[in-house]
Design a protein around this motif. Structure first.
Motif, PDB file in Angstrom:
ATOM      1  N   THR A 122       6.603  -7.676   7.436  1.00  0.00           N
ATOM      2  CA  THR A 122       5.627  -7.032   8.230  1.00  0.00           C
ATOM      3  C   THR A 122       4.162  -7.406   8.071  1.00  0.00           C
ATOM      4  OG1 THR A 122       6.864  -5.075   8.287  1.00  0.00           O
ATOM      5  CG2 THR A 122       4.533  -4.907   9.039  1.00  0.00           C
ATOM      6  N   PHE A 126       7.195  -8.669  11.771  1.00  0.00           N
ATOM      7  CA  PHE A 126       6.745  -7.658  12.523  1.00  0.00           C
ATOM      8  C   PHE A 126       5.536  -7.292  12.239  1.00  0.00           C
ATOM      9  CE2 PHE A 126       6.644  -3.129  13.395  1.00  0.00           C
ATOM     10  CZ  PHE A 126       7.433  -2.980  14.699  1.00  0.00           C
ATOM     11  N   ALA A 142       5.553   0.080   8.584  1.00  0.00           N
ATOM     12  CA  ALA A 142       5.695  -1.170   7.626  1.00  0.00           C
ATOM     13  C   ALA A 142       6.135  -0.746   6.492  1.00  0.00           C
ATOM     14  CB  ALA A 142       4.131  -1.611   7.409  1.00  0.00           C
ATOM     15  N   SER A 193      10.005  -2.806   5.836  1.00  0.00           N
ATOM     16  CA  SER A 193      10.046  -4.292   5.346  1.00  0.00           C
ATOM     17  C   SER A 193      10.555  -4.353   4.136  1.00  0.00           C
ATOM     18  CB  SER A 193       8.430  -4.345   5.351  1.00  0.00           C
ATOM     19  OG  SER A 193       7.827  -3.801   6.333  1.00  0.00           O
TER      20      SER A 193
END
Lengths: 362, 265
Positions: free
Chosen positions: A33, A189, A197, A201
C-alpha cells in the motif's frame, strides 16, 4: 527477486515537483500500500508504474529491465481506476474481454477467461448486463475483473475503494486481500485511508511531499513510527517532547520513565509517542502522571478523553471506562508503550540503531 | 407529475398553431386543382404529378441531398478532429481564442459569409458550381460540428483512454474503440445539425451557385419571384414529410442511447 524497483525517481510537471527522490523495491506476490495525504505524489507513483507518465529522473526497473519510457500498452501491469473507467458503450462481458480481444485471443478462450474473472469477483452470471444496471460496488468488481483477466504481474489500484460506502468498503477490503492471496500476484494499492492500509497490506509505504517517509509492515509502522509525520498520520497519537536520560530511560516533564529504546545520546531532545489506547486512567496516587479531564466524547466502542497534565501537555486517552470532566486523574502506561523518536533519523539509521541493541530482528 | 394548467396548455396550442399554420396552409393548397392559392377548387394530385415529371426539379432535389450528405459527412470528420485537437491545446488563452474564431463563424450573417466565399472563389479562379457550393457548405458546417462534439470530448474522462492503453491498446485502438464511441452522441448530433443547415441554406448558396447548378432553396426562390406555382407547394409538402422522417430518425438513433445513461433502464 524484486519485480519492480524505483531508483532515485523524480517527476515534475512544469515547475511543480511531485516526486523528489523515490526509492523502493517491490517483491512478487505481496500486497503493498502506498499511503499518503492528498497531493503527496502517491497517484503519480502509480501512473509511473502503469506508464501513463514517464519519470524526469532516476530509473524504474520491471523484472530487472529498465522501463522508464516503455509505453503503457507494453507493460505487464494493469490498473483499477478510481472512477472505474469502464467503457460505457460496452457491456460487462465486453469490458472484461477488452484486453483479451486486443491480444487476438481465441473466442472460446476469451469466454472462459471472462467467466473465470467474473467468478473471482463474485459476479458470475452478470456477463451480459449493461453497465447502467450495476451498482457502484458491482462496477468496482467489474473494474477489478477487467484488470485481473489479463493476468498481470502487478495489479495497481488507485484509491479503488474510495467511492464506496463504509460497509461495502470494509467488505471489499477483505475480498481484495483474499483475491490477492488467491491469485498470488503483486497488488499495489494507493490510498489516503490509513485504516484501509493497516487492514490490507503486507507492506506500507508512507509518502509525503514527494518522499517516502517510512516503509514497513503495518505493525512496524504503527508501533514504531519513524518521525512526527508518520506518528501523526497513522492512527491517533500523543506526541510529547522529551529528553533521553540514558539507554532505556527517557524523561517526560522532568520525570524519568523506563522505556525500551536505546542507542541515543544521553541528553538528546527527542519526541515520545504514546498511543491513546495504551494509556490507562487510574487514581492520582497510582498514576505516573497527574492530569485534569477536559472533555469526554462517546464514540460507540470507547470514550475519547482529553486531559492536560501538570505541565500543560494535552493527552488523548481512549478508554472503555467513563470518567468525569474536571476530575483529577492519574495516567499510567507500560515501558513498551513509549516509543522514542529522534529528530531527522532516517529509516536506515533507525534500523541500524534497533539492531545495535536488539540483536537481529525484523 | 403536476397537471399542466389550462393557461399554459392554451399558450402552447396558440404558439404551435401560429408556427405550423403557414405550413399547413401551403400543404392544403398543394392538393388543390387550381393554379393559385386564391381558393381551393377540388382535391387533385396534379401538382404532384407535375413535380415528379419535372426532371429539372428532381435533379435539383438530388443535388441538394448529395451536397448535404457530402458536406455533413466531411464537416463531421473535420469538425470532430477539430474538437479533439482544440481540447488538446494546453494553453487556456489559445484554446479560448480558437473557440472564439469558431463561434464567430457561427454568428456572423450568412450573407457576409456567402459574399466572402464568392470573392474567395473568384479570386482563386474556382468555377462556381457543384464544388464551390460543396466547399462553402463544408466550411459553414464545421463550426456547428465542433460546437456539438466539444462538450462530449470535455466530458470524456482521461481515465478511459488511460484504461485502454493499460489494457494493451495502441493509440489507434484506443482512439477508435474508446474515444470515438465515447463522443459518438456528439458526432451524430453534429452530423444531423450539419445536414439540416446544409439542406436549408439559402444565403451562402445563393452567392456561390453558378449557372447550371442550383439547390432547392435557391431554385424555389427564383421560381417564387416569377409568380407562385403550386408545384412548389407540392414540393414543400414532400420536403416537410422528409424532414419529419429525419427528425424521427434523429431521435430514434441519437437521443435514445444518451438517455440510457440516466435513471430509466
Amino acid at each position: 527477486m524484486a519485480i519492480l524497483k524505483f531508483e532515485g525517481v523524480k517527476k515534475q510537471f512544469g515547475d511543480n515537483v511531485i516526486l523528489k527522490d523515490i526509492n523502493f523495491e517491490i517483491e512478487e506476490g505481496k500486497f503493498y500500500t502506498i499511503l499518503g495525504p492528498s497531493g503527496s505524489g502517491k497517484t503519480t507513483i502509480l501512473r509511473l508504474i502503469a506508464g501513463f507518465d514517464y519519470p524526469n529522473g532516476g530509473s524504474i526497473y520491471f523484472a530487472g529491465k529498465q522501463i522508464n519510457q516503455l509505453p503503457a500498452n507494453q507493460r505487464q501491469v494493469n490498473t483499477v481506476f478510481q472512477d472505474y473507467a469502464l467503457f460505457p458503450n460496452l457491456n460487462v462481458f465486453e469490458n472484461i474481454a477488452f484486453g483479451l480481444r486486443l491480444k487476438r485471443m481465441k473466442k472460446k478462450e476469451i469466454q472462459l477467461r471472462v467467466q473465470e474473472a467474473l467468478a473471482l469477483v463474485h459476479l458470475a452470471g452478470y456477463a451480459h448486463r449493461e453497465l447502467d444496471e450495476l451498482s457502484g460496488g458491482q462496477k468496482q468488481r467489474v473494474a477489478i475483473a477487467r484488470a485481473i483477466v489479463n493476468r498481470p504481474k502487478v495489479l495497481l489500484l488507485d484509491e479503488a475503494l474510495s467511492a464506496l460506502d463504509h460497509k461495502l468498503r470494509k467488505e471489499m477490503q477483505s475480498e481484495l486481500r483474499q483475491l490477492q492471496r488467491q491469485l498470488g500476484i503483486t497488488f499495489i494499492f494507493v490510498t489516503h485511508d490509513q485504516e484501509e492500509a493497516l487492514a490490507m497490506s503486507d507492506q506500507i509505504m508512507i509518502i509525503n511531499e514527494g518522499l517516502i517517509e517510512q516503509s514497513g509492515s503495518p505493525v512496524d509502522i504503527y508501533d514504531e513510527p519513524l518521525n512526527h509525520f508518520v506518528a501523526d498520520f497513522i492512527g491517533e497519537s500523543n506526541i510529547i517532547p522529551a529528553t533521553m536520560v540514558r539507554d532505556f530511560a527517557v524523561a517526560i516533564n522532568g520525570k524519568e520513565f523506563i522505556c525500551v529504546d536505546a542507542g541515543i545520546t544521553p541528553g538528546e531532545q527527542v519526541e515520545v509517542v504514546l498511543r491513546p489506547e495504551d494509556l490507562d486512567i487510574t487514581t492520582v496516587e497510582k498514576g505516573k502522571l497527574t492530569a485534569t479531564v477536559d472533555s469526554q466524547l462517546f464514540r460507540g466502542v470507547d470514550y475519547q478523553i482529553m486531559v492536560h497534565d501538570t505541565d500543560g501537555h494535552e493527552w488523548k486517552i481512549n478508554s472503555i471506562h467513563k470518567t468525569t470532566v474536571g476530575k483529577q486523574i492519574g495516567i499510567t502506561f507500560d515501558p513498551e508503550d513509549i516509543h522514542v523518536m529522534r529528530k531527522n533519523e532516517t529509516q536506515a539509521e533507525f534500523d541500524a540503531r534497533l539492531e545495535s541493541y536488539q540483536g537481529v530482528e525484523a | 407529475m403536476k397537471k399542466t394548467s389550462t393557461l399554459s396548455k392554451l399558450y402552447l396550442t396558440v404558439i404551435l398553431l401560429v408556427m405550423y399554420l403557414p405550413i399547413f396552409y401551403l400543404i392544403y393548397y398543394s392538393f388543390s386543382s387550381g393554379d393559385t392559392m386564391d381558393g381551393f377548387r377540388h382535391f387533385s394530385w396534379t401538382h404532384y404529378q407535375a413535380l415528379f415529371a419535372d426532371t429539372r426539379m428532381i435533379s435539383i432535389v438530388l443535388n441538394t441531398i448529395i451536397i448535404a450528405l457530402l458536406a455533413a459527412t466531411l464537416a463531421t470528420a473535420i469538425g470532430t478532429s477539430g474538437a479533439l485537437l482544440i481540447e488538446r491545446i494546453k494553453r487556456r488563452t489559445l484554446r479560448q481564442n480558437v473557440l472564439v474564431l469558431n463561434n464567430i463563424l457561427m454568428v456572423s450573417p450568412d450573407v457576409i459569409i456567402g459574399a466572402s466565399f464568392l470573392i474567395f472563389f473568384t479570386f482563386l479562379g474556382i468555377k462556381l458550381g457543384f464544388w464551390s457550393v460543396l466547399l462553402s457548405h463544408i466550411a459553414f458546417c464545421i463550426p456547428i460540428v465542433v460546437l456539438m462534439v466539444l462538450p462530449k470530448v470535455k466530458e470524456l474522462p482521461q481515465s478511459l483512454t488511460d484504461a485502454a492503453y493499460d489494457l494493451g491498446a495502441t493509440r489507434w485502438q484506443a482512439f477508435s474503440q474508446v474515444t470515438i464511441p465515447g463522443i459518438m452522441d456528439g458526432i451524430k448530433a453534429g452530423f444531423f445539425m450539419a445536414l439540416t443547415y446544409s439542406l436549408d441554406d439559402f444565403a451562402v448558396t445563393f452567392f456561390v451557385t453558378g449557372n447550371g447548378f442550383s439547390t432547392l432553396s435557391v431554385e424555389i426562390y427564383s421560381r417564387a419571384r416569377q409568380g407562385i406555382d403550386l408545384e412548389i407547394n407540392a414540393l414543400s409538402t414532400v420536403m416537410f414529410l422528409v424532414s419529419l422522417l429525419l427528425v424521427y430518425v434523429y431521435y430514434r438513433f441519437s437521443v435514445k442511447p444518451s438517455s440510457k445513461g440516466g435513471v430509466v433502464k
